[in-house]
Scaffold this motif. Structure first.
Motif, mmCIF file in Angstrom:
data_model
loop_
_atom_site.group_PDB
_atom_site.id
_atom_site.type_symbol
_atom_site.label_atom_id
_atom_site.label_comp_id
_atom_site.label_asym_id
_atom_site.label_seq_id
_atom_site.Cartn_x
_atom_site.Cartn_y
_atom_site.Cartn_z
ATOM 1 N N ARG A 313 5.158 5.024 2.487
ATOM 2 C CA ARG A 313 4.073 5.828 3.225
ATOM 3 C C ARG A 313 3.666 5.263 4.527
ATOM 4 N NH1 ARG A 313 2.621 7.381 -2.188
ATOM 5 N NH2 ARG A 313 0.491 6.387 -2.141
ATOM 6 N N THR A 317 3.969 7.128 7.925
ATOM 7 C CA THR A 317 2.901 7.140 8.639
ATOM 8 C C THR A 317 2.973 6.565 10.036
ATOM 9 O OG1 THR A 317 1.652 7.258 6.572
ATOM 10 C CG2 THR A 317 0.354 6.791 8.665
ATOM 11 N N ARG A 345 -3.831 4.590 6.823
ATOM 12 C CA ARG A 345 -3.426 3.681 5.572
ATOM 13 C C ARG A 345 -4.262 2.794 4.858
ATOM 14 N NH1 ARG A 345 -0.753 5.409 3.197
ATOM 15 N NH2 ARG A 345 0.204 4.079 2.187
ATOM 16 N N ARG A 397 1.833 11.380 -4.495
ATOM 17 C CA ARG A 397 1.656 10.949 -3.119
ATOM 18 C C ARG A 397 0.202 11.672 -2.829
ATOM 19 N NH1 ARG A 397 4.758 15.923 0.244
ATOM 20 N NH2 ARG A 397 4.835 17.415 -1.401
ATOM 21 N N VAL A 402 -0.214 14.043 4.596
ATOM 22 C CA VAL A 402 1.130 13.495 4.181
ATOM 23 C C VAL A 402 2.016 13.399 5.375
ATOM 24 C CG1 VAL A 402 3.083 14.537 2.892
ATOM 25 C CG2 VAL A 402 0.676 15.035 1.882
#
Length: 407
Positions: A313, A317, A345, A397, A402
């Motif tokens: 992730r 990102t 994050r 998630r 997303v």
């Protein structure tokens, strides 16, 4: 392609670290039109370590066209089962998390780490705009509008941004002076691949013991065995040394005893890996012309399959933020762009790291109130479908923000 040049290289982005996260980042950025240098030695030993790739990570690997190379090497995780084996007075029945409850055929897939890295490397070698340099970062310094990296072979590489994806002991992060908050647990993990008599049924089973989780995760059949699983067994260092010294048959019998013969007779394959259990979270994710991703930013105990999925992730990102900056004509290595990545994050990292720490600490605690709270939580998950489904969705998630590669 692989480069061993001594002449200077220039790129939009340098990615330090050639593990799964670093290679995925390099491939994704190159496919988005960035010129990328991937720096590091890409090798993953077959030490019994596997990774559970949850739904978002699988979507990302599909988008990067890596998944077709992996699909035959991975086993689906249709059910995740938690078994309380702590000996607590407040015992609860096993909790079964079924992917079908949230409309998925599987939560994700389990694959050997070496297979994942090797497949990513093959894709990286074929990716236009991506140069592989099989060397390690020695040092770096900022310039006006950029950053220059020197490798251990003496080569210099200039770029606008350096991404540190070089692991939990990240030399790049240390050189940048970014501090970490580290918790060392009185535990180590033994890892190996098992051949076993009974089918796993695509069910991952995590026994919660007083020493830590004992986890059996499905693997696909191969030419050597019809039934295979990976083992992650967390225990005290003394117990780990004792069990590693056992003869193969005695070690297999110890596994059978702890697993209650869930998979029938077992036979460990290859070496038994060993690694310490600790949690490391960086105080910040960015510096001047520098971004941290993956275990350079956070490394978590192997509970709930959060580690690599959290790292992917980060990668997805960061790609979003750099791509948006490029489209807007902004300097993708600027403080403003990197601050946006850090804001995006930090919350997810904080929540996951605290959650894993709380669960692991609860297993180690023998305090009755802690046992009662842990048992009540498991009982609620076992008996309340809505609560169980919410945990499953959030575990896969985050449902907000997303990143594009995971949609």
């Amino acid at each position: 392609m692989t480069s061993h040049r001594s002449t200077p290289l220039t790129a939009d982005v340098i990615v330090a670290g050639a593990g799964a996260v670093g290679l995925a980042l390099a491939v994704a950025l190159a496919r988005d039109g960035f010129s990328v240098v991937s720096l590091g030695s890409a090798s993953a030993s077959r030490n019994g370590r596997t990774v559970a790739l949850l739904d978002g990570s699988v979507r990302m690997l599909r988008a990067l066209q890596v998944w077709p190379r992996l699909e035959g090497l991975a086993a689906p995780l249709a059910v995740m089962r938690l078994v309380d084996d702590t000996g607590s007075l407040f015992r609860v029945p096993p909790v079964n998390f079924k992917a079908s409850e949230i409309g998925l055929p599987a939560f994700g897939y389990n694959i050997e780490n070496a297979d994942l890295v090797e497949s990513l490397m093959r894709v990286a070698n074929d990716t236009v705009g991506l140069v592989r340099v099989d060397a390690l970062l020695r040092d770096f310094h900022q310039t006006e509008g950029g950053i220059v990296v020197r490798t251990d072979g003496g080569a210099e590489i200039a770029a606008r941004l350096l991404i540190a994806a070089d692991g939990a002991s990240s030399p790049t992060r240390i050189m940048a002076g970014i501090a970490t908050r580290t918790t060392d647990y009185p535990q180590v993990a033994l890892t190996t691949v098992l051949h076993h008599a009974a089918p796993h049924g695509n069910v991952s089973t995590e026994f919660h013991t007083r020493e830590g989780p004992f986890t059996l995760v499905p693997l696909p059949a191969n030419d050597e065995a019809r039934h295979r699983s990976s083992l992650v067994w967390v225990m005290t260092p003394a117990k780990a040394s004792e069990r590693q010294s056992l003869a193969p048959l005695a070690f297999a019998q110890a596994i059978e005893s702890q697993s209650r013969l869930l998979l029938g007779r077992v036979k460990p394959q290859g070496i038994v890996g060993r690694f310490p259990i600790r949690s490391t979270v960086a105080d910040r994710l960015v510096g001047t012309r520098l971004a941290l991703a993956g275990e350079a930013a956070h490394a978590l105990p192997p509970i709930g399959a959060q580690g690599l999925n959290l790292s992917f992730r980060d990668a997805a990102t960061l790609v979003d933020h750099l791509a948006k900056a490029r489209q807007a004509g902004l300097d993708h290595g600027s403080a403003t762009v990197l601050a946006g990545y850090e804001r995006a994050r930090m919350g997810d990292i904080a929540v996951r790291s605290r959650g894993v720490d709380m669960l692991n600490s609860a297993l180690l605690s023998r305090l009755l109130p802690v046992d009662l709270l842990r048992g009540a939580g498991l009982l609620a998950l076992a008996s309340i479908p809505a609560a169980r489904q919410a945990v499953m969705r959030e575990g896969l998630r985050p449902q907000h923000a997303v990143p594009s590669l995971m949609r």
